[in-house]
Design a protein around this motif. Structure first.
Motif, mmCIF file in Angstrom:
data_model
loop_
_atom_site.group_PDB
_atom_site.id
_atom_site.type_symbol
_atom_site.label_atom_id
_atom_site.label_comp_id
_atom_site.label_asym_id
_atom_site.label_seq_id
_atom_site.Cartn_x
_atom_site.Cartn_y
_atom_site.Cartn_z
ATOM 1 N N UNK A 158 22.212 4.577 28.114
ATOM 2 C CA UNK A 158 22.929 3.401 27.518
ATOM 3 C C UNK A 158 22.832 3.504 26.081
ATOM 4 N N UNK A 159 24.115 2.865 25.519
ATOM 5 C CA UNK A 159 24.202 2.989 24.180
ATOM 6 C C UNK A 159 24.372 1.282 24.054
ATOM 7 N N UNK A 160 23.848 1.061 22.685
ATOM 8 C CA UNK A 160 24.231 -0.422 22.011
ATOM 9 C C UNK A 160 24.792 -0.158 20.939
ATOM 10 N N UNK A 161 25.881 -1.317 20.985
ATOM 11 C CA UNK A 161 26.650 -1.185 19.687
ATOM 12 C C UNK A 161 26.028 -1.976 18.443
ATOM 13 N N UNK A 162 25.486 -1.345 17.629
ATOM 14 C CA UNK A 162 24.614 -1.832 16.487
ATOM 15 C C UNK A 162 25.259 -2.674 15.535
#
Length: 198
Positions: A13-17
């Motif tokens: 899971x990647x979170x757009x910072x």
């Protein structure tokens, strides 16, 4: 099996910072990682090295609106240096038009490479920012291969909380964002969705 089917299990899971085009995120990270070693007034010019595809996407070199700034690596670097963050408060027309932001983004130039990352072919292997100082010194950022928030470089719980609160403060200021974030950490225990807004 399930592992072969679900992309999120394979990739994580990647979170757009940051609330900008993802092509600029590694340049923001590189700038923020280097900012403590800099005095903005001492900077003569700035070079950002990133992939050619990224540079094509980040086409707004002299943005004047918050919407234009979303696709501007020049703005991304200027905002990171000036505000120490790139959040929703920074991608507004008023912030973009500030004299100090306009002056700083005009000092940014872009170098491109076609040495692409085999795992993320739209991106270069890494992005890097160089700060050329008045008097001849050069300060280089590290080579950022994965953006903060990616599955390979996750953000901390505190950084996630700060992002959540920043988003709600701008979009739904009447909600107690801190309380809601805490409640969402144990969402499985919430019996009534209305309790989220109580």
């Amino acid at each position: 099996g399930v592992e072969g089917y679900w992309h999120i299990i394979r990739q994580g899971l990647s979170i757009k910072r940051y609330p900008m085009c993802y092509c600029a995120h590694r340049a923001i990270d590189a700038t923020l990682d280097t900012a403590l070693r800099l005095k903005v007034n001492d900077i003569e010019r700035i070079e950002v090295t990133l992939g050619k595809i990224q540079a094509t996407t980040l086409k707004n070199h002299r943005p004047r609106t918050g919407m234009d700034a979303l696709f501007s690596v020049e703005f991304a670097v200027a905002a990171a240096l000036t505000a120490g963050n790139v959040g929703l408060r920074e991608v507004t027309d008023a912030f973009v038009k500030r004299d100090d932001i306009q002056t700083l983004l005009a000092k940014v130039s872009v170098n491109t490479t076609e040495d692409y990352d085999p795992d993320e072919p739209a991106l270069s292997r890494f992005d890097q920012v160089r700060f050329f100082m008045h008097g001849g010194g050069v300060i280089e950022s590290g080579k950022v291969a994965r953006a903060l928030g990616s599955a390979q470089r996750p953000i901390s719980a505190d950084a996630l909380r700060d992002k959540f609160i920043d988003c709600l403060a701008v979009s739904v200021p009447e909600i107690d964002a801190s309380k809601l974030f805490t409640t969402l950490q144990t969402l499985e225990n919430v019996r009534d969705i209305n309790a989220l807004y109580a």
